[in-house]
Design an enzyme around this catalytic site. Structure first.
Site, short mmCIF file in Angstrom:
data_model
loop_
_atom_site.label_atom_id
_atom_site.label_comp_id
_atom_site.label_asym_id
_atom_site.label_seq_id
_atom_site.Cartn_x
_atom_site.Cartn_y
_atom_site.Cartn_z
N THR A 81 0.83 -1.15 0.05
CA THR A 81 0.05 0.05 -0.11
C THR A 81 0.74 1.14 0.08
OG1 THR A 81 -0.29 -0.34 2.24
CG2 THR A 81 -2.04 -1.20 1.15
N GLU A 157 0.71 -4.45 11.51
CA GLU A 157 -0.17 -5.26 10.78
C GLU A 157 -0.29 -6.53 11.63
OE1 GLU A 157 -1.69 -4.49 7.71
OE2 GLU A 157 -1.39 -2.61 8.93
N ARG A 302 -36.12 -5.04 -13.75
CA ARG A 302 -35.15 -4.89 -14.22
C ARG A 302 -34.65 -3.66 -14.74
NH1 ARG A 302 -35.26 -9.59 -18.38
NH2 ARG A 302 -33.06 -8.71 -18.95
N HIS A 332 -50.62 -10.59 -12.45
CA HIS A 332 -50.16 -11.69 -12.16
C HIS A 332 -49.37 -12.19 -13.49
CE1 HIS A 332 -54.16 -11.90 -10.35
NE2 HIS A 332 -54.71 -11.40 -11.54
N ASN A 346 -54.95 -2.40 -18.44
CA ASN A 346 -54.98 -3.59 -17.42
C ASN A 346 -54.28 -4.65 -18.25
OD1 ASN A 346 -56.34 -4.87 -15.09
ND2 ASN A 346 -56.53 -6.26 -16.71
N ASN A 355 -40.53 -9.92 -27.23
CA ASN A 355 -39.74 -8.82 -27.74
C ASN A 355 -38.32 -9.26 -28.51
OD1 ASN A 355 -38.83 -9.68 -25.35
ND2 ASN A 355 -38.09 -7.57 -24.75
C1 UD1 Z 1 -4.66 -2.80 4.97
C2 UD1 Z 1 -4.01 -2.11 6.17
C3 UD1 Z 1 -4.46 -2.49 7.39
C4 UD1 Z 1 -5.71 -2.16 7.64
C5 UD1 Z 1 -6.71 -2.70 6.26
C6 UD1 Z 1 -8.10 -2.08 6.61
C7 UD1 Z 1 -1.69 -1.83 5.29
C8 UD1 Z 1 -0.27 -2.25 5.09
N1 UD1 Z 1 -2.54 -2.37 5.83
O1 UD1 Z 1 -4.57 -4.20 4.91
O2 UD1 Z 1 -3.67 -1.83 8.57
O3 UD1 Z 1 -6.25 -2.46 8.80
O4 UD1 Z 1 -6.10 -2.45 5.08
O5 UD1 Z 1 -9.07 -2.77 5.19
O6 UD1 Z 1 -1.86 -0.72 4.54
N2 UD1 Z 1 -3.39 -2.01 -2.90
C9 UD1 Z 1 -2.61 -1.53 -3.88
N3 UD1 Z 1 -1.49 -1.82 -4.18
C10 UD1 Z 1 -0.89 -2.84 -3.46
C11 UD1 Z 1 -1.17 -3.45 -2.28
C12 UD1 Z 1 -2.73 -3.00 -2.13
O7 UD1 Z 1 -3.18 -0.88 -4.64
O8 UD1 Z 1 0.18 -2.99 -3.94
C13 UD1 Z 1 -4.77 -1.85 -2.59
C14 UD1 Z 1 -5.63 -2.83 -2.77
O9 UD1 Z 1 -6.23 -3.16 -3.93
C15 UD1 Z 1 -6.66 -2.58 -1.53
C16 UD1 Z 1 -6.10 -1.78 -0.70
O10 UD1 Z 1 -4.88 -1.43 -1.23
O11 UD1 Z 1 -7.77 -1.80 -2.08
C17 UD1 Z 1 -5.55 -2.43 0.82
O12 UD1 Z 1 -4.90 -3.63 0.55
P1 UD1 Z 1 -5.24 -4.85 1.09
O13 UD1 Z 1 -4.06 -5.85 0.49
O14 UD1 Z 1 -6.80 -5.27 1.17
O15 UD1 Z 1 -4.47 -4.50 2.39
P2 UD1 Z 1 -5.17 -5.23 3.96
O16 UD1 Z 1 -4.28 -6.30 4.15
O17 UD1 Z 1 -6.70 -5.43 3.81
#
Ligand code: UD1
Ligand code: MG
Length: 413
Positions: A81, A157, A302, A332, A346, A355
């Protein structure tokens, strides 16, 4: 006022979802989960969102092609992240404001939480502010570690927690607001020295604290709002909560939902006051229902359905891409597709519009005050004039439509 922008992380592969599709495109109550996060930002006043995509990025961009407030950022390799945020550096390095960082897999996020986060951050003159939640079952989430005075020390984490840290119930739902410059300065120094070997955004918090800057962690997130989607089971759990929100809002606007647990309504549906939704009704797509209608039980509406006021639809009626005028009744077993139905018509039991000819879908038009008898089959393309009578069991097509009976003037209301 400081300008606020947002980074939304959506590049993850999501192995736990076991999917070939981008996770953020999976639907929650009819909309891709990412759409909710974007809307929460828009409603909090954010004018531009940087969305980080990687896995199946083309699909994601295509789905949101109409949005002109999104800047797409590509993360080639999913290195964590922190790395995902770093991918926005070229675009944001000179931005003087503050930056929200959110995850695309948390559609239960509410605008009020973002507004509160922004307010507290500005009032506290903080370098970073995060909103936290307290959960009964915190497993899987990053834990908020505080010192004895209650100040945040950092986020650990789940996979890196000690036995004691695993007991912490305050978690990180990934709702952050940063001073933009401090965010990118600190990110430059984080290392992937953790169990997963990833660059963690969560490490930015301890990084900022190490330079004696202020970080706030406010308990502002309700437990249900902290839920993110990492598996199909969580997708269904989140969808259920979202469905409750949708129904609650409709009820506040004067719609009766007789049995909420056995009714499903798309997030995009609009329903007018004093309409009653009977059990086992399924409304999917962009559907508009007027006032004083009675829908169901067991109705299926839909995409593209528009019902004017006082429409009655009963058991096993399916309506698709059709406009029904005021006071239309189909009590119905009917299918009405790609049809314009006038006022006060009706439609008898078991009547359908045919269709689709196997290659193309065709349109039907039914005029005002028509009476369609039970078991009629209306073969499109077809135009039925006002006041027509279709006898029970008739197959109507372009060839015989001119032979239909007409209501007497005295019978026309
Ligand atoms: C992350 C947090 C964690 C938190 C949790 C909440 C970190 C390290 N951890 O963990 O503390 O409690 O979210 O939901 O941040 N993503 C990227 N690129 C990457 C990795 C991830 O864009 O390289 C995006 C994923 O698509 C996702 C988000 O970041 O939308 C979070 O990644 P995810 O792997 O879900 O992290 P968690 O393990 O949930
Ligand atoms: Mg997650």
């Amino acid at each position: 006022m400081t300008e606020t922008t947002a980074i939304i992380l959506a590049a993850g592969i999501s192995s736990r979802m076991n999917t070939k599709m981008a996770k953020v495109l999976h639907e929650v109550c009819g909309r891709p989960m990412l759409a909710y996060v974007l809307d929460a930002c828009r409603q909090a006043g954010i004018k531009k969102m940087y969305v980080v995509v990687g896995f199946s990025s083309e699909q994601v961009k295509e789905k949101f092609a109409d949005a002109d407030d999104i800047v797409w950022i590509r993360q080639e390799k999913q290195l964590g992240t922190g790395h995902a945020v770093l991918c926005c550096k070229d675009h944001l390095k000179d931005f003087q404001g503050q930056t929200l960082v959110l995850c695309g897999d948390g559609p239960l996020i509410r605008t009020q939480t973002l507004t509160k986060l922004i307010k507290e951050h500005e009032a506290g003159h903080s370098s970073a502010t995060l909103a936290t939640a307290v959960l009964e079952e915190p497993a899987g989430y990053g834990r908020i570690v505080r010192d004895k005075y209650g100040n945040i020390k950092g986020i650990v984490e789940d996979s890196d927690c000690t036995k004691e840290e695993l007991e912490i119930r305050e978690i990180n739902p990934s709702y952050y607001l940063f001073n933009n410059k401090i965010l990118f300065d600190t990110l430059a120094n984080i290392q992937p020295d953790n169990v997963k070997g990833e660059y963690y955004l969560t490490d930015v918090i301890s990084g900022i604290l190490a330079t004696d800057r202020k970080v706030l962690a406010i308990k502002a997130v309700m437990p249900e709002e902290a839920l993110s989607i990492n598996s199909r089971a969580q997708l269904s759990e989140v969808s259920k909560i979202m469905q409750q929100r949708i129904q609650r809002e409709l009820m506040e606007h004067g719609v009766t939902i007789v049995d909420p647990d056995n009714t499903w309504i798309d997030a995009r549906a609009k329903i007018g006051q004093d309409t009653i939704i009977e059990p086992f009704t399924y409304i999917h797509g962009q559907v508009v229902i007027g006032q004083n209608c009675r829908i169901g039980p067991f109705a299926y509406l839909r995409d593209g359905t528009v019902l004017n006021s006082n429409v009655i639809l009963g058991v096993f009626t399916e309506i698709k891409n059709s406009v029904l005028g005021e006071s239309v009744r189909a009590r119905h077993h009917s299918y009405i597709g790609d049809t314009n139905v006038g006022r006060n018509v009706n439609i008898g039991a078991g009547s359908i519009t045919a269709n689709y000819d196997g290659q193309k879908v065709h349109k039907t038009s039914i005029g005002n005050n028509c009476h369609i008898g039970s078991g009629a089959i209306l073969i499109a393309p077809l135009v039925i004039q006002d006041n027509s009578i279709v006898s029970a069991g008739t197959v109507v097509s372009q060839e015989n439509v001119n032979q239909l009976g007409r209501k007497a003037d005295s019978d026309v209301s």
